[in-house]
Design an enzyme around this catalytic site. Structure first.
Site, PDB file in Angstrom:
ATOM      1  N   ARG A   1     -42.363 105.832 -32.149  1.00 31.99           N
ATOM      2  CA  ARG A   1     -42.923 106.652 -33.101  1.00 31.99           C
ATOM      3  C   ARG A   1     -44.104 106.169 -33.988  1.00 31.99           C
ATOM      4  O   ARG A   1     -44.926 106.743 -34.596  1.00 31.99           O
ATOM      5  CB  ARG A   1     -41.519 106.938 -34.101  1.00 31.99           C
ATOM      6  CG  ARG A   1     -40.693 108.258 -33.301  1.00 31.99           C
ATOM      7  CD  ARG A   1     -39.267 107.965 -34.263  1.00 31.99           C
ATOM      8  NE  ARG A   1     -38.625 109.040 -34.092  1.00 31.99           N
ATOM      9  CZ  ARG A   1     -37.369 109.350 -34.479  1.00 31.99           C
ATOM     10  NH1 ARG A   1     -36.742 108.269 -35.032  1.00 31.99           N
ATOM     11  NH2 ARG A   1     -36.805 110.413 -34.046  1.00 31.99           N
TER      12      ARG A   1
ATOM     13  N   ARG B   1     -32.781 103.634 -29.601  1.00 31.48           N
ATOM     14  CA  ARG B   1     -33.337 103.681 -30.976  1.00 31.48           C
ATOM     15  C   ARG B   1     -33.962 102.637 -31.437  1.00 31.48           C
ATOM     16  O   ARG B   1     -35.028 102.970 -32.153  1.00 31.48           O
ATOM     17  CB  ARG B   1     -31.889 103.773 -31.763  1.00 31.48           C
ATOM     18  CG  ARG B   1     -30.809 104.715 -31.605  1.00 31.48           C
ATOM     19  CD  ARG B   1     -31.402 105.944 -32.203  1.00 31.48           C
ATOM     20  NE  ARG B   1     -31.707 106.032 -33.631  1.00 31.48           N
ATOM     21  CZ  ARG B   1     -31.752 107.167 -34.301  1.00 31.48           C
ATOM     22  NH1 ARG B   1     -31.328 108.383 -33.691  1.00 31.48           N
ATOM     23  NH2 ARG B   1     -32.290 107.198 -35.559  1.00 31.48           N
TER      24      ARG B   1
ATOM     25  N   TYR C   1     -28.666 120.741 -33.461  1.00 30.43           N
ATOM     26  CA  TYR C   1     -28.841 119.961 -34.834  1.00 30.43           C
ATOM     27  C   TYR C   1     -27.690 120.401 -35.807  1.00 30.43           C
ATOM     28  O   TYR C   1     -28.068 120.192 -37.043  1.00 30.43           O
ATOM     29  CB  TYR C   1     -30.099 120.159 -35.274  1.00 30.43           C
ATOM     30  CG  TYR C   1     -31.102 119.385 -34.716  1.00 30.43           C
ATOM     31  CD1 TYR C   1     -31.075 117.827 -34.579  1.00 30.43           C
ATOM     32  CD2 TYR C   1     -32.523 119.771 -34.253  1.00 30.43           C
ATOM     33  CE1 TYR C   1     -32.153 117.038 -34.149  1.00 30.43           C
ATOM     34  CE2 TYR C   1     -33.452 118.902 -33.732  1.00 30.43           C
ATOM     35  CZ  TYR C   1     -33.262 117.594 -33.974  1.00 30.43           C
ATOM     36  OH  TYR C   1     -34.044 116.839 -33.336  1.00 30.43           O
TER      37      TYR C   1
ATOM     38  N   HIS D   1     -36.150 112.350 -30.005  1.00 30.01           N
ATOM     39  CA  HIS D   1     -34.955 112.145 -30.508  1.00 30.01           C
ATOM     40  C   HIS D   1     -34.339 111.399 -29.427  1.00 30.01           C
ATOM     41  O   HIS D   1     -34.239 111.132 -28.414  1.00 30.01           O
ATOM     42  CB  HIS D   1     -34.159 113.928 -30.513  1.00 30.01           C
ATOM     43  CG  HIS D   1     -32.927 113.443 -30.384  1.00 30.01           C
ATOM     44  ND1 HIS D   1     -32.148 113.656 -31.730  1.00 30.01           N
ATOM     45  CD2 HIS D   1     -31.887 113.377 -29.692  1.00 30.01           C
ATOM     46  CE1 HIS D   1     -30.873 113.693 -31.752  1.00 30.01           C
ATOM     47  NE2 HIS D   1     -30.613 113.354 -30.148  1.00 30.01           N
TER      48      HIS D   1
ATOM     49  N   THR E   1     -37.280 106.923 -38.188  1.00 30.34           N
ATOM     50  CA  THR E   1     -37.257 108.356 -38.263  1.00 30.34           C
ATOM     51  C   THR E   1     -38.753 108.854 -38.786  1.00 30.34           C
ATOM     52  O   THR E   1     -39.607 109.588 -38.212  1.00 30.34           O
ATOM     53  CB  THR E   1     -36.401 108.971 -39.056  1.00 30.34           C
ATOM     54  OG1 THR E   1     -35.029 108.351 -38.784  1.00 30.34           O
ATOM     55  CG2 THR E   1     -36.544 110.606 -39.328  1.00 30.34           C
TER      56      THR E   1
ATOM     57  N   GLU F   1     -24.379 115.121 -26.893  1.00 29.91           N
ATOM     58  CA  GLU F   1     -25.417 115.696 -26.703  1.00 29.91           C
ATOM     59  C   GLU F   1     -25.828 115.629 -25.124  1.00 29.91           C
ATOM     60  O   GLU F   1     -26.708 116.727 -24.807  1.00 29.91           O
ATOM     61  CB  GLU F   1     -26.686 114.726 -27.344  1.00 29.91           C
ATOM     62  CG  GLU F   1     -26.358 114.941 -28.989  1.00 29.91           C
ATOM     63  CD  GLU F   1     -27.384 114.040 -29.565  1.00 29.91           C
ATOM     64  OE1 GLU F   1     -27.261 113.995 -30.928  1.00 29.91           O
ATOM     65  OE2 GLU F   1     -28.232 113.192 -29.118  1.00 29.91           O
TER      66      GLU F   1
ATOM     67  N   ASN G   1     -42.155 113.672 -35.026  1.00 29.12           N
ATOM     68  CA  ASN G   1     -41.948 112.316 -34.905  1.00 29.12           C
ATOM     69  C   ASN G   1     -41.780 111.812 -33.353  1.00 29.12           C
ATOM     70  O   ASN G   1     -41.011 111.085 -32.863  1.00 29.12           O
ATOM     71  CB  ASN G   1     -40.904 111.532 -35.541  1.00 29.12           C
ATOM     72  CG  ASN G   1     -39.522 112.117 -35.419  1.00 29.12           C
ATOM     73  OD1 ASN G   1     -39.371 113.039 -34.601  1.00 29.12           O
ATOM     74  ND2 ASN G   1     -38.514 111.846 -36.255  1.00 29.12           N
TER      75      ASN G   1
ATOM     76  N   PHE H   1     -34.125 120.153 -44.686  1.00 30.70           N
ATOM     77  CA  PHE H   1     -35.162 120.614 -43.611  1.00 30.70           C
ATOM     78  C   PHE H   1     -34.630 121.098 -42.355  1.00 30.70           C
ATOM     79  O   PHE H   1     -35.393 121.003 -41.325  1.00 30.70           O
ATOM     80  CB  PHE H   1     -35.660 119.021 -43.249  1.00 30.70           C
ATOM     81  CG  PHE H   1     -34.881 117.994 -43.047  1.00 30.70           C
ATOM     82  CD1 PHE H   1     -34.212 117.872 -41.428  1.00 30.70           C
ATOM     83  CD2 PHE H   1     -34.208 116.949 -43.930  1.00 30.70           C
ATOM     84  CE1 PHE H   1     -33.397 116.825 -41.262  1.00 30.70           C
ATOM     85  CE2 PHE H   1     -33.368 115.976 -43.612  1.00 30.70           C
ATOM     86  CZ  PHE H   1     -32.781 115.990 -42.183  1.00 30.70           C
TER      87      PHE H   1
ATOM     88  N   LYS I   1     -40.078 115.640 -27.789  1.00 31.63           N
ATOM     89  CA  LYS I   1     -40.244 116.921 -28.882  1.00 31.63           C
ATOM     90  C   LYS I   1     -41.489 117.368 -28.508  1.00 31.63           C
ATOM     91  O   LYS I   1     -42.480 116.864 -27.874  1.00 31.63           O
ATOM     92  CB  LYS I   1     -40.231 116.287 -30.194  1.00 31.63           C
ATOM     93  CG  LYS I   1     -38.667 115.674 -30.502  1.00 31.63           C
ATOM     94  CD  LYS I   1     -38.806 115.655 -32.253  1.00 31.63           C
ATOM     95  CE  LYS I   1     -37.312 114.848 -32.624  1.00 31.63           C
ATOM     96  NZ  LYS I   1     -37.175 114.814 -34.046  1.00 31.63           N
TER      97      LYS I   1
HETATM   98  P1  IDP Z   1     -33.374 110.404 -36.208  1.00 38.19           P
HETATM   99  O1  IDP Z   1     -34.052 111.477 -35.385  1.00 38.19           O
HETATM  100  O2  IDP Z   1     -34.294 109.155 -36.374  1.00 38.19           O
HETATM  101  O3  IDP Z   1     -31.944 110.166 -35.730  1.00 38.19           O
HETATM  102  P2  IDP Z   1     -32.181 112.144 -38.302  1.00 38.19           P
HETATM  103  O4  IDP Z   1     -31.874 111.821 -39.549  1.00 38.19           O
HETATM  104  O5  IDP Z   1     -31.156 112.262 -37.402  1.00 38.19           O
HETATM  105  O6  IDP Z   1     -33.474 111.187 -37.728  1.00 38.19           O
HETATM  106  O7  IDP Z   1     -32.954 113.482 -38.442  1.00 38.19           O
HETATM  107  C1  IDP Z   1     -33.050 114.428 -37.223  1.00 38.19           C
HETATM  108  C2  IDP Z   1     -34.617 114.760 -37.297  1.00 38.19           C
HETATM  109  O8  IDP Z   1     -34.940 115.622 -38.528  1.00 38.19           O
HETATM  110  C3  IDP Z   1     -35.709 113.971 -37.375  1.00 38.19           C
HETATM  111  O9  IDP Z   1     -35.933 113.121 -36.383  1.00 38.19           O
HETATM  112  C4  IDP Z   1     -36.569 114.555 -38.082  1.00 38.19           C
HETATM  113  O10 IDP Z   1     -37.478 115.022 -37.177  1.00 38.19           O
HETATM  114  C5  IDP Z   1     -36.193 115.422 -38.878  1.00 38.19           C
HETATM  115  N1  IDP Z   1     -35.993 114.864 -40.454  1.00 38.19           N
HETATM  116  C6  IDP Z   1     -35.086 113.777 -40.928  1.00 38.19           C
HETATM  117  N2  IDP Z   1     -35.367 113.756 -42.370  1.00 38.19           N
HETATM  118  C7  IDP Z   1     -36.240 114.678 -42.532  1.00 38.19           C
HETATM  119  C8  IDP Z   1     -37.087 114.918 -44.068  1.00 38.19           C
HETATM  120  O11 IDP Z   1     -36.835 114.070 -44.779  1.00 38.19           O
HETATM  121  N3  IDP Z   1     -37.787 115.722 -43.743  1.00 38.19           N
HETATM  122  C9  IDP Z   1     -38.322 116.529 -42.750  1.00 38.19           C
HETATM  123  N4  IDP Z   1     -37.857 116.184 -41.625  1.00 38.19           N
HETATM  124  C10 IDP Z   1     -36.862 115.435 -41.288  1.00 38.19           C
HETATM  125 MG    MG Z   2     -30.475 111.580 -35.646  1.00 37.49          MG
END
Ligand code: IDP
Ligand code: MG
Length: 136
Positions: free
Chosen positions: A105, A88, A52, A118, A94, A129, A115, A60, A12
């Site tokens: 991370r 993962r 997304y 992805h 996350t 994807e 973070n 968010f 990212k």
């Molecule tokens: P992941 O990237 O670990 O799979 P997801 O739940 O798929 O997590 O969420 C996608 C992305 O959205 C996350 O990597 C993060 O950057 C962002 N995100 C997820 N939850 C939150 C939140 O509660 N606040 C702000 N950004 C969030």
């Molecule tokens: Mg995800």
């Protein structure tokens, strides 16, 4: 069960900006993931919104799309045994605050939104994807 899989990884903008591309790639390759495809691109907010889309109902979502399109990213296809779950694991939780030691991370993430990486969360989503970024 062990099976050769492919998964999509994205470095990212926060990590590209801090010159962490090689550090992150070396974590993948040291853990037996082969980088089969690799490109550095800068996507539009509309493209990020499409990528997304599963998160469109989340509070968010708008920030997430703005963020992924805020600067260059590196998109990669990783291949290896159990690549989806291995990636993962290497990424960590996350929210970097909750990520295990030595995960990407934990090492490099700044916050839940910045973070650093992805990774696809299932084989089915990995296929979608990969096709999104590497249509042939
Ligand atoms: P992941 O990237 O670990 O799979 P997801 O739940 O798929 O997590 O969420 C996608 C992305 O959205 C996350 O990597 C993060 O950057 C962002 N995100 C997820 N939850 C939150 C939140 O509660 N606040 C702000 N950004 C969030
Ligand atoms: Mg995800």
């Amino acid at each position: 069960m062990s099976k050769v899989e492919q998964t999509l990884s994205i470095i990212k903008p926060d990590a590209v900006e801090r010159n962490l591309i090689e550090n992150i790639k070396s974590i993948f390759t040291k853990n037996n993931l082969v980088i089969k495809e690799n490109k550095k691109i800068h996507i539009t907010k509309e493209e990020a919104a499409e990528f997304y889309k599963v998160h469109q109902s989340k509070p968010f979502y708008d920030n997430l799309c703005l963020y992924l399109s805020s600067g260059p990213i590196v998109v990669m296809v990783l291949e290896g045994i159990n690549a989806v779950s291995l990636n993962r694991e290497l990424m960590g939780a996350t929210d970097p605050k909750n990520a295990e030691e030595n995960t990407i991370r934990k090492l490099y993430g700044i916050s839940i939104d910045k973070n650093s990486v992805h990774g696809s969360d299932s084989i089915e989503n990995a296929k979608k994807e990969i096709n999104f970024f590497f249509k042939d």
